[in-house]
Design a protein around this motif. Structure first.
Motif, PDB file in Angstrom:
ATOM      1  N   PHE A 111     -79.892 -12.271 -46.300  1.00 40.08           N
ATOM      2  CA  PHE A 111     -79.973 -10.817 -46.258  1.00 40.08           C
ATOM      3  C   PHE A 111     -80.656 -10.334 -44.984  1.00 40.08           C
ATOM      4  O   PHE A 111     -80.316  -9.281 -44.456  1.00 40.08           O
ATOM      5  CB  PHE A 111     -80.738 -10.293 -47.481  1.00 40.08           C
ATOM      6  N   ALA A 112     -81.631 -11.091 -44.488  1.00 34.24           N
ATOM      7  CA  ALA A 112     -82.435 -10.649 -43.354  1.00 34.24           C
ATOM      8  C   ALA A 112     -81.765 -10.905 -42.003  1.00 34.24           C
ATOM      9  O   ALA A 112     -81.900 -10.088 -41.082  1.00 34.24           O
ATOM     10  CB  ALA A 112     -83.796 -11.338 -43.390  1.00 34.24           C
ATOM     11  N   THR A 130     -82.591 -17.410 -50.725  1.00 31.74           N
ATOM     12  CA  THR A 130     -81.474 -16.624 -50.194  1.00 31.74           C
ATOM     13  C   THR A 130     -81.897 -15.455 -49.315  1.00 31.74           C
ATOM     14  O   THR A 130     -81.038 -14.786 -48.755  1.00 31.74           O
ATOM     15  CB  THR A 130     -80.592 -16.079 -51.335  1.00 31.74           C
ATOM     16  N   TRP A 131     -83.192 -15.167 -49.182  1.00 29.64           N
ATOM     17  CA  TRP A 131     -83.593 -14.003 -48.392  1.00 29.64           C
ATOM     18  C   TRP A 131     -83.132 -14.074 -46.944  1.00 29.64           C
ATOM     19  O   TRP A 131     -82.820 -13.031 -46.366  1.00 29.64           O
ATOM     20  CB  TRP A 131     -85.090 -13.740 -48.494  1.00 29.64           C
ATOM     21  N   MET A 178     -81.403 -11.806 -54.605  1.00 30.41           N
ATOM     22  CA  MET A 178     -82.383 -12.132 -53.563  1.00 30.41           C
ATOM     23  C   MET A 178     -83.447 -13.032 -54.187  1.00 30.41           C
ATOM     24  O   MET A 178     -84.047 -12.691 -55.187  1.00 30.41           O
ATOM     25  CB  MET A 178     -83.016 -10.875 -52.994  1.00 30.41           C
ATOM     26  N   SER A 179     -83.643 -14.195 -53.568  1.00 28.72           N
ATOM     27  CA  SER A 179     -84.668 -15.131 -54.028  1.00 28.72           C
ATOM     28  C   SER A 179     -85.321 -15.761 -52.808  1.00 28.72           C
ATOM     29  O   SER A 179     -84.981 -15.439 -51.669  1.00 28.72           O
ATOM     30  CB  SER A 179     -84.036 -16.207 -54.917  1.00 28.72           C
ATOM     31  N   THR A 180     -86.230 -16.678 -53.057  1.00 22.47           N
ATOM     32  CA  THR A 180     -86.930 -17.322 -51.943  1.00 22.47           C
ATOM     33  C   THR A 180     -85.996 -18.157 -51.086  1.00 22.47           C
ATOM     34  O   THR A 180     -86.261 -18.364 -49.905  1.00 22.47           O
ATOM     35  CB  THR A 180     -88.068 -18.213 -52.467  1.00 22.47           C
TER      36      THR A 180
END
Length: 134
Positions: A112-113, A108-109, A104-106
């Protein structure tokens, strides 16, 4: 003119042919002597993606690039490096895509969301649709 086109095509094809003509790296197909180190290397190789095949791990791929990556993993494990350090080194070299374990990074979030948001919206729509009104 035709001869010039053939010469140009041969010159452009030469670099790609040279890559596959190289002999495999020493540890591309040979296992480490220490069974514990080989098990750690194998476990790590199962979680790294072959960049040429893209659907296989480097442990399963026969691509020359996967062989080079297996070689790097094995010599670094034999040198005593931690598998997480090796993963980070490969990710810094080839990008996050090389790892099957998502980070999870700025950037790729949203990946996930968005699924969570879609499930919540679908739940609200179903609840609204199927609840009885007095």
């Amino acid at each position: 003119m035709r001869m010039l086109a053939l010469l140009l095509a041969a010159m452009l094809a030469a670099p790609s042919a040279a890559q596959d003509a190289m002999p495999p790296a020493p540890f591309a197909y040979r296992q480490l002597d220490d069974p514990e180190q080989e098990a750690a290397a194998q476990e790590l190789m199962e979680t790294l993606r072959c960049l040429k095949c893209q659907s296989q791990s480097i442990a399963d791929s026969d691509a020359s690039m996967a062989g080079d990556m297996r070689h790097q993993v094995r010599i670094r494990i034999a040198a005593g490096e931690d598998p997480d350090e090796i993963r980070q080194w490969l990710m810094s070299r080839y990008g996050d895509y090389v790892s099957y374990e998502p980070v999870m990074s700025t950037t790729t979030w949203p990946l996930f969301a968005i699924p969570v948001l879609l499930v919540l919206i679908a739940g609200l729509l179903f609840r609204r649709r199927f609840t009885r009104r007095p």
